[in-house]
Design a protein around this motif. Structure first.
Motif, PDB file in Angstrom:
ATOM      1  N   GLU A 227      26.313  64.287  23.080  1.00 37.81           N
ATOM      2  CA  GLU A 227      27.524  63.498  23.261  1.00 37.81           C
ATOM      3  C   GLU A 227      28.474  63.664  22.084  1.00 37.81           C
ATOM      4  O   GLU A 227      29.696  63.742  22.250  1.00 37.81           O
ATOM      5  N   ARG A 230      30.326  66.855  22.470  1.00 40.90           N
ATOM      6  CA  ARG A 230      31.367  66.745  23.499  1.00 40.90           C
ATOM      7  C   ARG A 230      32.606  66.049  22.950  1.00 40.90           C
ATOM      8  O   ARG A 230      33.736  66.497  23.165  1.00 40.90           O
ATOM      9  N   ARG A 257      33.039  54.176  29.584  1.00 41.46           N
ATOM     10  CA  ARG A 257      31.804  54.767  29.089  1.00 41.46           C
ATOM     11  C   ARG A 257      30.962  53.774  28.293  1.00 41.46           C
ATOM     12  O   ARG A 257      30.034  54.159  27.580  1.00 41.46           O
ATOM     13  N   GLU A 260      27.151  53.985  28.903  1.00 42.86           N
ATOM     14  CA  GLU A 260      26.485  55.065  28.169  1.00 42.86           C
ATOM     15  C   GLU A 260      26.211  54.642  26.733  1.00 42.86           C
ATOM     16  O   GLU A 260      25.132  54.919  26.179  1.00 42.86           O
TER      17      GLU A 260
END
Length: 380
Positions: A227, A230, A257, A260
């Motif tokens: 992550e 990204r 998000r 997450e």
């Protein structure tokens, strides 16, 4: 000079000072004669009104340059044919024309200056008065043209400096992007690969697969590093976009998000509760990103410093703003102060940059609480 404040000779106070000084100059040149001894010349009340209006208008020359140009032009065109004695009221028009041109309003300055020249030419050559003479008319036109020309030159010079500063800022952004890519990208990639390899080796070695605490920790490290990569690529895309407008960028993270983020904190051993109050609304990208980052930093502080077992995240959508609240049952503010970081200051800066507020303090029942309120229209 206090940092962040304009010098007192600039801005509105500087314009007010200029208006006052111009007013004194205009009054003295009008009232005082040139004889020996100097005589005080009487001025009709209409002349005083015109002088006061024209000089006072200069106090607004930056905020309303066109209006100030029109007011000083009208005052001069009324004063000189009708009022005796003459004075230096024309200087207010010259200052107004310079202000217009230096603000980039060259066309407006040219039109107003042209009207002044046409009106003066009519009074000089279209009537029998001829108050200026050829030499006076030449000087008048020269002053008006020079005011516009100098103002336009100042505007061009200012734009050139701003463009040079912008180019340097772009170069610095690209340099930062390259450094981030070379350092962070390489190291985070290694973390991701090594965590995956260790997880695979643990699974093949009969270490319990993905059920053991070690396997869960490695899986969390692999997912978090993936992550991070990204988001890093998305940030680099934004930094490089000034050089390539077609550069693909990942969408900026936002409150969508949040689940997450909560899952990653749960993988680190925290019990995380997330709730939403009110009807969710579409947030401006900058507000959405700031809300997400504030929650992310608050959770990072809890994980690193607080020794908490449970965290409650609340997102409230009000009439004018969105509120994010992160509360934990850890050790309170003392643990964060000992960390030596600047996470709370960074969160507060994010909120204030959008016109919002952030409060961070111990909870009466124990633990710590971070509450940020961000106006919906905080930034585009």
């Amino acid at each position: 000079m206090t940092e962040g404040r304009e010098p007192w000779t600039r801005g509105p106070r500087g314009d007010a000072l200029l208006a006052a000084a111009t007013g004194v100059f205009v009054v003295l040149t009008t009232v005082l004669g040139t004889g020996d001894p100097i005589a005080v010349r009487p001025v009709p009340w209409t002349g005083w009104v015109l002088m006061i209006v024209a000089c006072a208008a200069l106090a607004f020359r930056r905020r309303y340059p066109v209006t100030v140009g029109v007011v000083t032009l009208a005052a001069s065109m009324v004063y000189y044919p009708a009022i005796n004695p003459d004075g230096a009221l024309l200087v207010t028009l010259i200052i107004a024309l310079y202000s217009l041109a230096s603000a980039g309003r060259t066309v407006a300055a040219g039109v107003i200056g042209g009207l002044a020249i046409v009106g003066s030419a009519f009074g000089e050559y279209g009537t029998d008065a001829s108050p200026l003479g050829d030499a006076g008319m030449f000087l008048l036109v020269s002053w008006l043209v020079a005011a516009v020309a100098v103002g336009a030159g100042v505007h061009t010079s200012r734009r050139s400096r701003e463009e040079a500063l912008r180019r340097r800022a772009i170069e610095e952004r690209l340099r930062i992007a390259r450094e981030l890519h070379d350092v962070l990208g390489h190291n985070i990639s290694l973390i991701n690969v090594q965590a995956g390899a260790a997880l695979h080796a643990l699974s093949r070695g009969g270490g319990g697969g993905g059920e053991t605490p070690a396997a869960k920790a490695l899986a969390a490290i692999k997912e978090t590093s993936r992550e991070a990569l990204r988001e890093l690529r998305g940030t680099l895309g934004v930094l490089r976009q000034v050089d390539d407008e077609e550069a693909p960028t990942a969408p900026a993270p936002g409150l969508r998000r949040l689940p997450e983020l909560a899952d990653r904190s749960r993988a680190a051993g925290l019990a995380v509760d997330v709730e939403t109050e009110g009807t969710p609304v579409a947030l401006a990208p900058a507000v959405d990103l700031a809300a997400f980052r504030i929650v992310q930093e608050a959770l990072t502080n809890v994980t690193r410093h607080a020794g908490a077992g449970r965290v409650a995240i609340s997102v409230g959508y009000g009439r004018d703003d969105v509120t994010v609240d992160v509360s934990d049952d850890g050790r309170g503010a003392g643990s964060r102060a000992s960390g030596g970081g600047s996470g709370i200051d960074g969160m507060r800066s994010r909120a204030e940059a959008l016109g919002g507020t952030l409060e961070a303090a111990d909870r009466p029942e124990g633990g710590f609480r971070v509450t940020a309120r961000l106006p919906y229209g905080g930034a585009a």
